[in-house]
Design an enzyme around this catalytic site. Structure first.
Site, mmCIF file in Angstrom:
data_model
loop_
_atom_site.group_PDB
_atom_site.id
_atom_site.type_symbol
_atom_site.label_atom_id
_atom_site.label_comp_id
_atom_site.label_asym_id
_atom_site.label_seq_id
_atom_site.Cartn_x
_atom_site.Cartn_y
_atom_site.Cartn_z
ATOM 1 C CG HIS A 47 -0.422 1.952 -9.282
ATOM 2 N ND1 HIS A 47 -0.659 1.652 -7.963
ATOM 3 C CD2 HIS A 47 -1.490 2.692 -9.686
ATOM 4 C CE1 HIS A 47 -1.820 2.186 -7.580
ATOM 5 N NE2 HIS A 47 -2.340 2.825 -8.612
ATOM 6 C CB SER A 87 -8.859 -5.137 -2.801
ATOM 7 O OG SER A 87 -9.503 -3.885 -2.994
ATOM 8 C CB SER A 146 -7.734 -3.242 3.199
ATOM 9 O OG SER A 146 -7.494 -2.014 3.849
ATOM 10 C CG ASP A 165 -2.059 0.976 1.112
ATOM 11 O OD1 ASP A 165 -2.345 1.436 -0.007
ATOM 12 O OD2 ASP A 165 -2.668 1.290 2.155
ATOM 13 N NE ARG A 198 -7.650 1.238 5.547
ATOM 14 C CZ ARG A 198 -7.351 2.523 5.749
ATOM 15 N NH1 ARG A 198 -7.444 3.041 6.962
ATOM 16 N NH2 ARG A 198 -6.964 3.275 4.750
ATOM 17 N NE ARG A 228 -7.799 2.486 -5.206
ATOM 18 C CZ ARG A 228 -6.564 2.321 -4.781
ATOM 19 N NH1 ARG A 228 -5.552 2.603 -5.572
ATOM 20 N NH2 ARG A 228 -6.333 1.876 -3.565
ATOM 21 N NE ARG A 236 -1.364 6.743 1.223
ATOM 22 C CZ ARG A 236 -1.401 5.840 2.187
ATOM 23 N NH1 ARG A 236 -1.090 6.198 3.421
ATOM 24 N NH2 ARG A 236 -1.750 4.601 1.923
ATOM 25 C CG ASN A 275 -8.028 -1.867 -4.932
ATOM 26 O OD1 ASN A 275 -7.156 -2.712 -4.759
ATOM 27 N ND2 ASN A 275 -8.222 -0.889 -4.051
ATOM 28 C CD1 TRP A 276 -13.443 -4.871 -8.545
ATOM 29 C CD2 TRP A 276 -12.818 -4.208 -10.585
ATOM 30 N NE1 TRP A 276 -12.865 -5.946 -9.181
ATOM 31 C CE2 TRP A 276 -12.476 -5.563 -10.437
ATOM 32 C CE3 TRP A 276 -12.516 -3.568 -11.801
ATOM 33 C CZ2 TRP A 276 -11.838 -6.296 -11.437
ATOM 34 C CZ3 TRP A 276 -11.892 -4.291 -12.805
ATOM 35 C CH2 TRP A 276 -11.563 -5.651 -12.610
ATOM 36 N NE ARG A 300 -2.787 -1.284 4.605
ATOM 37 C CZ ARG A 300 -4.035 -1.309 4.204
ATOM 38 N NH1 ARG A 300 -4.850 -2.208 4.678
ATOM 39 N NH2 ARG A 300 -4.479 -0.422 3.330
HETATM 40 C C1 IPE Z 1 -5.401 -2.614 0.012
HETATM 41 O O1 IPE Z 1 -5.064 -1.284 -0.176
HETATM 42 C C2 IPE Z 1 -5.440 -3.337 -1.300
HETATM 43 C C3 IPE Z 1 -4.158 -3.507 -1.981
HETATM 44 C C4 IPE Z 1 -2.998 -3.178 -1.506
HETATM 45 C C5 IPE Z 1 -4.248 -4.113 -3.273
HETATM 46 P P1 IPE Z 1 -6.170 -0.138 -0.351
HETATM 47 O O2 IPE Z 1 -5.449 1.127 -0.551
HETATM 48 O O3 IPE Z 1 -7.157 -0.540 -1.370
HETATM 49 O O4 IPE Z 1 -6.897 -0.178 1.075
HETATM 50 P P2 IPE Z 1 -7.696 0.966 1.837
HETATM 51 O O5 IPE Z 1 -8.688 1.526 0.875
HETATM 52 O O6 IPE Z 1 -6.712 1.988 2.269
HETATM 53 O O7 IPE Z 1 -8.318 0.266 2.998
HETATM 54 C C1 IPE Z 2 -1.615 0.256 -3.347
HETATM 55 O O1 IPE Z 2 -1.371 1.628 -3.401
HETATM 56 C C2 IPE Z 2 -1.907 -0.346 -4.699
HETATM 57 C C3 IPE Z 2 -3.325 -0.711 -4.903
HETATM 58 C C4 IPE Z 2 -4.263 -0.664 -4.009
HETATM 59 C C5 IPE Z 2 -3.674 -1.172 -6.228
HETATM 60 P P1 IPE Z 2 -2.553 2.669 -3.393
HETATM 61 O O2 IPE Z 2 -2.953 2.928 -4.808
HETATM 62 O O3 IPE Z 2 -3.650 2.226 -2.497
HETATM 63 O O4 IPE Z 2 -1.841 3.951 -2.804
HETATM 64 P P2 IPE Z 2 -2.422 4.953 -1.721
HETATM 65 O O5 IPE Z 2 -2.860 4.119 -0.555
HETATM 66 O O6 IPE Z 2 -3.569 5.663 -2.351
HETATM 67 O O7 IPE Z 2 -1.287 5.843 -1.395
HETATM 68 MG MG MG Z 3 -4.031 2.462 -0.532
#
Ligand code: IPE
Ligand code: IPE
Ligand code: MG
Length: 239
Positions: free
Chosen positions: A37, A65, A193, A20, A191, A71, A24, A68-69, A185
Site C-alpha cells: 500500500h 471499497s 469489484s 489493485d 472484474r 480485511r 501481491r 475492504n472492511w 484495472r
Molecule cells: C478493489 O480491489 C478495491 C480497491 C482497489 C480499493 P479488491 O482487491 O478489494 O477486489 P477483489 O477482492 O479482488 O475483488
Molecule cells: C489494492 O491492493 C488496495 C486495496 C484494495 C486497498 P490489494 O490490497 O487488494 O492487493 P492484492 O489484490 O491483495 O494483491
Molecule cells: Mg486486491
C-alpha cells in the site's frame, strides 16, 4: 508537450482506476502487505501527473471499497492512517497543480474522525481548482451508491413517475461527475469489484497485469492508446 501516439482530441474526459495488486506486490518481495500500500503512493502520483499531461479532466481512483472492511483489522487500520497521512503530505502539491480533490463513498461511523477531518481540509483547500478533479473513492461501493441514491429520492418525495435514469443520476454522490470513458484495472483481475456500477454502463475497460505499485504514467498512456483504438458505439451503429 503532446504524448506520442495519443490523439490529444480523443483523450478520455474521465478515467477511473481500480488500483489493485498492492498485497501481491509486497508478498512477492517477502514484505508485509502494508508495504505494498505504501509503495502504491508513488504509482498514484505518477498516474496523476500522467493524467494532467494528457489533459484528463476527471480521474477517479478506487482506494477502499465497502467490502475492504473484511480485511484483517491491522490492515484496515493501516489503510485508514495511511490515507490520512497521504492527504496531509500531498494536498499542497495537488493544490499547486490546480487539482480539485473530492471523495466518493459513505462517511459512516467506521471511517475515523481524523481521516474525515483531513478529507474536509483537502476538499476545502482545493475546492476552487479546475484543471482536474481527482476523486478518491473511499468506503465506496457501487451498490451502496445506488442504495443511497434511491434513499435520497424517496426522502425528496420523488413520485413513481418521477423515477428515471436522469433522476437516479442526479441523486448519485456527485451529480456533476461525467460517466467514465475508460476504466483501468491493474493486477490481472478481470472484474469490477463494485466500482462505479451505474456510471460504467458504457465505459471502455482496460485490464493490465501490472501490479499497482509498479504502475506509472506510461501504463496510463498505454491504456489511453488502447482506448483510442476502440470503437465506441453506445448501442448504435458505427459512425
Ligand atoms: C478493489 O480491489 C478495491 C480497491 C482497489 C480499493 P479488491 O482487491 O478489494 O477486489 P477483489 O477482492 O479482488 O475483488
Ligand atoms: C489494492 O491492493 C488496495 C486495496 C484494495 C486497498 P490489494 O490490497 O487488494 O492487493 P492484492 O489484490 O491483495 O494483491
Ligand atoms: Mg486486491
Amino acid at each position: 508537450m503532446p504524448v506520442p501516439e495519443i490523439d490529444p482530441n480523443g483523450v478520455p474526459v474521465h478515467i477511473g482506476v481500480v488500483m489493485d495488486g498492492n498485497g501481491r506486490w509486497a508478498q512477492k518481495r517477502g514484505l508485509p502487505r502494508t508495504e505494498g500500500h505504501a509503495a502504491g503512493e508513488e504509482a498514484l502520483f505518477d498516474a496523476v501527473e500522467g493524467a494532467l499531461e494528457l489533459g484528463v479532466k476527471w480521474l477517479t481512483v478506487y482506494a477502499f471499497s465497502t467490502e475492504n472492511w473484511k480485511r484483517p483489522p491491522d490492515e484496515v487500520r493501516y489503510l485508514m492512517r495511511f490515507n490520512e497521512s497521504m492527504l496531509l503530505r500531498r494536498r499542497d502539491e495537488l493544490n499547486e497543480r490546480d487539482v480539485r480533490i473530492r471523495f466518493l463513498g459513505r462517511r459512516d461511523w467506521r471511517v475515523p474522525r481524523r481521516l474525515i477531518r483531513r478529507m474536509d481540509e483537502a476538499l476545502s483547500l482545493t475546492a476552487g481548482n479546475r484543471t482536474m478533479t481527482l476523486t478518491i473513492a473511499f468506503n465506496y461501493g457501487g451498490r451502496a451508491e445506488i442504495v443511497d441514491a434511491v434513499r435520497s429520492m424517496v426522502e425528496a418525495g420523488v413520485s413513481p413517475r418521477g423515477v428515471s435514469e436522469r433522476a437516479i443520476r442526479e441523486h448519485l454522490y456527485h451529480a456533476d461527475m461525467p460517466d467514465p470513458d475508460l476504466v483501468v484495472r491493474t493486477s490481472g483481475e478481470y472484474r469490477i469489484s463494485n466500482f462505479l456500477l451505474w456510471e460504467l454502463a458504457y465505459s471502455e475497460l482496460v485490464f493490465t497485469d501490472v501490479l499497482w505499485p509498479d504502475f506509472r504514467r506510461e501504463h496510463l498512456f498505454e491504456a489511453v492508446r488502447e482506448f483510442q483504438r476502440r470503437d465506441r458505439r453506445f448501442g448504435g451503429l458505427e459512425a
